[in-house]
Design a protein around this motif. Sequence first.
Motif, short mmCIF file in Angstrom:
data_model
loop_
_atom_site.label_atom_id
_atom_site.label_comp_id
_atom_site.label_asym_id
_atom_site.label_seq_id
_atom_site.Cartn_x
_atom_site.Cartn_y
_atom_site.Cartn_z
N ARG A 4 0.84 -1.20 0.00
CA ARG A 4 0.00 0.00 0.00
C ARG A 4 0.87 1.24 0.00
NH1 ARG A 4 -3.96 -0.38 4.85
NH2 ARG A 4 -2.26 -1.48 5.83
N LEU A 5 0.33 2.32 -0.58
CA LEU A 5 1.06 3.58 -0.62
C LEU A 5 1.04 4.30 0.72
CD1 LEU A 5 -0.11 5.00 -4.06
CD2 LEU A 5 2.09 3.97 -3.49
N TYR A 7 -1.95 6.01 3.85
CA TYR A 7 -3.33 6.36 4.16
C TYR A 7 -3.76 7.57 3.36
CZ TYR A 7 -3.35 3.26 8.20
OH TYR A 7 -3.32 2.17 9.02
N LYS A 8 -4.96 7.53 2.83
CA LYS A 8 -5.53 8.68 2.14
C LYS A 8 -6.20 9.59 3.15
CE LYS A 8 -6.41 6.40 -2.25
NZ LYS A 8 -7.42 6.02 -3.23
N SER A 9 -6.18 10.88 2.87
CA SER A 9 -6.90 11.83 3.70
C SER A 9 -8.36 11.42 3.76
CB SER A 9 -6.76 13.24 3.12
OG SER A 9 -7.25 14.19 4.03
N VAL A 11 -9.32 9.08 6.02
CA VAL A 11 -9.29 7.75 6.60
C VAL A 11 -9.98 7.76 7.98
CG1 VAL A 11 -7.00 8.02 7.66
CG2 VAL A 11 -7.81 5.74 7.05
N GLN A 27 -12.29 10.68 12.14
CA GLN A 27 -11.88 10.81 10.75
C GLN A 27 -10.69 11.76 10.68
OE1 GLN A 27 -14.92 11.30 7.81
NE2 GLN A 27 -13.64 12.64 6.57
N GLU A 29 -8.20 14.12 8.45
CA GLU A 29 -8.03 14.89 7.22
C GLU A 29 -6.62 15.49 7.26
OE1 GLU A 29 -10.18 15.05 4.76
OE2 GLU A 29 -11.89 14.12 5.78
N ARG A 33 -2.09 17.72 1.90
CA ARG A 33 -1.68 16.52 1.17
C ARG A 33 -2.83 15.54 1.12
NH1 ARG A 33 3.15 14.66 4.76
NH2 ARG A 33 3.60 13.56 2.86
N GLY A 34 -2.81 14.67 0.12
CA GLY A 34 -3.88 13.69 -0.05
C GLY A 34 -3.55 12.33 0.50
N ILE A 35 -2.25 12.08 0.73
CA ILE A 35 -1.84 10.76 1.22
C ILE A 35 -0.67 10.91 2.20
CG2 ILE A 35 -0.22 10.29 -0.67
CD1 ILE A 35 -1.35 7.37 -0.61
N ARG A 37 2.37 8.64 3.62
CA ARG A 37 3.10 7.40 3.36
C ARG A 37 3.77 6.90 4.65
NH1 ARG A 37 2.87 10.12 -1.27
NH2 ARG A 37 2.68 8.96 -3.21
#
Length: 84
Positions: A4-5, A7-9, A11, A27, A29, A33-35, A37
């Motif tokens: 996996r890359l 966690y995505k924002s 999560v 949750q 946010e 950034r969107g992810i 690593r």
Amino acid sequence: MNGRLGYKSGVRPNHWIPGRDYTFLGQVEFEGRGILRPGESCNATIKCIVATQDIELFKPGFAWHICEANKIMGFARVLECSHA
């Protein structure tokens, strides 16, 4: 996090306070950034539902575990807090 890359924002992992036998919902946010690593850190806004007896813990400096099921994947630390 093999394969996996990160966690995505947005999560919604399990949040666990060490010493407690329950988790709480929240949750995450990521800011700017969107992810996120593995091995990275960033500021984030976390909106969560916390048990009444734990609300007083959430002040700057307080930290807890971020988990997948019962496996600790990382941690979060309060930088500032607004109880609403």
